[in-house]
Design a protein around this motif. Sequence first.
Motif, short mmCIF file in Angstrom:
data_model
loop_
_atom_site.label_atom_id
_atom_site.label_comp_id
_atom_site.label_asym_id
_atom_site.label_seq_id
_atom_site.Cartn_x
_atom_site.Cartn_y
_atom_site.Cartn_z
N GLU A 57 19.06 21.38 63.50
CA GLU A 57 19.83 20.49 63.83
C GLU A 57 19.07 19.12 64.22
O GLU A 57 17.43 19.40 65.21
CB GLU A 57 20.93 20.15 64.43
CG GLU A 57 21.64 19.24 64.94
CD GLU A 57 23.04 19.29 65.71
OE1 GLU A 57 23.44 18.31 66.05
OE2 GLU A 57 22.87 20.98 65.90
N ASN A 61 19.03 9.62 61.65
CA ASN A 61 18.20 10.15 59.81
C ASN A 61 16.38 9.73 60.52
O ASN A 61 16.23 9.36 61.09
CB ASN A 61 18.89 9.31 58.96
CG ASN A 61 18.79 9.21 57.94
OD1 ASN A 61 17.87 10.54 57.40
ND2 ASN A 61 19.00 8.58 57.05
N TYR A 67 22.26 15.20 55.62
CA TYR A 67 23.62 15.06 56.44
C TYR A 67 24.35 16.07 55.85
O TYR A 67 25.10 16.09 54.35
CB TYR A 67 23.92 13.06 56.15
CG TYR A 67 25.03 13.15 57.03
CD1 TYR A 67 25.26 13.27 58.56
CD2 TYR A 67 26.36 12.90 56.22
CE1 TYR A 67 25.95 12.94 59.18
CE2 TYR A 67 27.81 12.58 57.07
CZ TYR A 67 26.71 12.75 58.72
OH TYR A 67 28.31 12.34 59.30
N TYR A 68 24.91 16.71 57.11
CA TYR A 68 25.73 17.62 56.13
C TYR A 68 27.28 17.80 57.31
O TYR A 68 26.22 18.30 58.75
CB TYR A 68 25.43 19.31 55.72
CG TYR A 68 26.61 20.09 55.91
CD1 TYR A 68 27.32 20.15 54.35
CD2 TYR A 68 26.82 21.30 56.70
CE1 TYR A 68 28.07 20.59 54.62
CE2 TYR A 68 27.75 22.24 56.41
CZ TYR A 68 28.07 22.13 55.39
OH TYR A 68 29.26 23.08 55.33
N GLY A 70 28.79 16.50 59.02
CA GLY A 70 29.17 15.37 60.66
C GLY A 70 27.84 15.06 61.21
O GLY A 70 27.46 14.63 62.27
N LYS A 71 26.88 16.23 60.90
CA LYS A 71 25.56 15.54 61.10
C LYS A 71 24.30 16.34 60.87
O LYS A 71 24.00 16.37 59.16
CB LYS A 71 25.27 17.68 62.38
CG LYS A 71 25.72 17.85 63.30
CD LYS A 71 26.01 18.77 63.97
CE LYS A 71 27.58 19.03 65.55
NZ LYS A 71 27.34 20.36 65.79
N TRP A 72 22.95 15.77 61.17
CA TRP A 72 21.95 15.82 60.70
C TRP A 72 21.09 17.15 60.24
O TRP A 72 21.01 17.22 61.59
CB TRP A 72 20.32 14.95 60.61
CG TRP A 72 21.38 12.62 60.42
CD1 TRP A 72 22.42 12.06 60.97
CD2 TRP A 72 21.06 12.85 58.86
NE1 TRP A 72 23.05 11.40 60.33
CE2 TRP A 72 21.92 11.18 58.95
CE3 TRP A 72 20.58 12.81 57.56
CZ2 TRP A 72 21.79 10.29 58.65
CZ3 TRP A 72 20.90 12.19 56.84
CH2 TRP A 72 21.54 10.31 56.80
N TYR A 73 19.60 17.30 59.46
CA TYR A 73 19.99 19.29 59.40
C TYR A 73 18.23 19.01 58.47
O TYR A 73 18.01 17.89 57.97
CB TYR A 73 20.45 19.93 59.33
CG TYR A 73 21.44 20.17 59.22
CD1 TYR A 73 21.68 20.95 60.60
CD2 TYR A 73 22.55 19.51 59.48
CE1 TYR A 73 22.39 21.58 61.32
CE2 TYR A 73 24.09 20.32 60.31
CZ TYR A 73 23.94 21.29 60.85
OH TYR A 73 24.86 21.68 61.54
N GLU A 139 26.58 18.31 48.27
CA GLU A 139 26.34 19.17 49.32
C GLU A 139 24.82 20.46 48.74
O GLU A 139 24.01 19.70 49.37
CB GLU A 139 27.05 20.43 49.83
CG GLU A 139 28.34 19.58 50.23
CD GLU A 139 29.31 20.66 51.14
OE1 GLU A 139 30.64 19.36 52.09
OE2 GLU A 139 29.25 21.69 50.60
#
Length: 689
Positions: A57, A61, A67-68, A70-73, A139
């Motif tokens: 995580e 951005n 983005y997955y 509600g979070k950025w990875y 996704e």
Amino acid sequence: MGLTGKKLFQYALIFKRPILFALLLLALAVSTELLGPYIAKTMIDQNIEGIEKGWREVPANGPNAVYYDGKWYKRADRIAPGDRPGASASVLQVGRSYYWLSGTLPLDGKREVEGGKLTITAADGQTAEYTVKPLSRSEVYGFYKPEIPRLLMMAGAYFALLALAACFTYGQRLLLQTSANRIVQRMREDVFAHIQRLPVGYFDNLPAGKVVSRVTNDTEAVRELFVAVLANFFAGIIYIAATMGALFLLDTKLALIALPLLPLLVVWIVVYRRFAGKYNTVIRSKLSDINAMINESIQGMPIIQAFRRQKSTAKEFDELNEEFFSYQSKLLSLNSLTSHNLVNVIRNIIFIIVLWMFWGDSLEAVVSVGVLYAFIEYMNRMFQPIVGIVNQLANLETARVSAGRVFELLDQPGTDVTSGTMPRYRGEVAFENVSFAYNNNDYVLRDISFHARQGETVALVGHTGSGKSSVLNLLFRFYDIEEGRITVDGKDIRDIPKQLLRQHMGIVLQDPFLFTGTIASNISLDTPGMTRERIEQALRDVGAYDMFMALPGGLDHPVIEKGSTLSAGQRQLISFARALAHDPAILILDEATASIDTETEAVIQAALDVLKKGRTTFVIAHRLSTIRAADQILVLDRGRIVESGNHDTLMLRGGKYYAMYQLQSGVSPSPSGSGSGSATAPIPVPSTT
């Protein structure tokens, strides 16, 4: 390598620069092409399978971020120094579906998902259970999206390498094959030039068809050696060596599996050559026999048809052809047994071994999918040159045998062509105790001695096989003596280069030989300095100018092989004019008027008297009436001179010459020689040998 291989290598050295540059291009082409599987392996392991490398995580951005929920990875191996990574996560593939796992996967093995629970069963039987969330297609695409530019870039690099390899391959093949054609062109020139230097005796026991076969068929097989065989062998060796190196860089265990291929290929080639060499030796020999028989049959077609020998000749040809076919079939069976099909069997066995060794749940732990793909791709690419080498083994053996036959001809001792000119000698000839045998001690001439002064006419008479033609063969140095001495103007002819000796000699044969060309070219023989006026004057002197000018094209009238469209008299007149145009000091007339009708003979009799002036003339005649005016008449019997003198002297002696003359004329002539006519002296052409 062998003697034949060394000589082929010497020919290759003539064009070493383009060949070496071609090999450099070949090495570049192979190296460029072998980068392809490595790029494909990287695409699979890093860009396609890399989705499972683990995710972290990140707070915001950025490049490579996904983005997955509600979070950025970001992928763990794509984390930049300032990203401040947080919690770990994983994207897992089970079958054709993808799942999200919060955290890492410490245990891997066989995967099963049921009711949102992922069960992992390791190879040692240990199991673990994790809670996972299924990912939709959009996704999953989101996680792959950062890799698409890299995939496109690597795919572009892959195709660019293929294009570059194609350019290198084109240059390599163009240079190598051009050099190969040049090598064979040089070889053919050398063979043909060497044939001109070989002594006449060499061709006594070797049919013309066999010589032609070596100049054409055998050199063509050698051309295939340089154009196809060596190109495939060079490419194959470089390709195999580079591929083995790439395999060791890829995975040592997989490379060791493929390593036994190299000694197997060497054994394969050795065994094949042992059998194929025997078959090819017979095949090339039989092909020469077939060419010789075809050549002989074409030349003797009038006799074959006149004596109704068509069926028996066809039967002899069928026997030769059947034997040739049987050995071709043996070679074909050998080629079929050791063809590329056997290569494919070996390749499939290696693939089976790899699958058997790494099959099961531990496959991914031992080698990655990308490594396995690259191994298979490298093996397929390595087997292509192996197939190329195996398929060229037949041509290799054919070329090796053919090259041996060509070099056997080139190794025959010949006489170097001497440049320059020699002042025209007077033509005073002496034979001093000359004995000669074509084979060992089977003498055809024994203790021959005589002296021909400048301008004299010497006639040689005797029964068939008495040695008349052999005397003139020795004078021309078609054969060299070992006993006795022959001199021209007091100088031993063995001390005079053959070409210079023959420069001032002319010969007219009973069956004159004409070359393809024109009447004028057959008279001049393209001798430098021979003018058109000289050719025309020679024809006028033999009384044939008007006859040939009446033909379509005049002196430029085409003459085909052997002058078969001209009459025997016309061919002989051209031969007389040829001799006169070259103004020889020594003139040989070998039964030169035998094939000329009485009317034509009368036309040239006056010219012969002019022709003999200032020349030493040797005449072989069976019609004794044509040599009554000769200064010397030598009567030969079983290789010895049994009588000598002029016509009147020999007739008064009443010996062998008297008996021969009486037998031909049917009456006993007056020894006064009052009825004697001009000695027949034809006009020869100086040998350009």
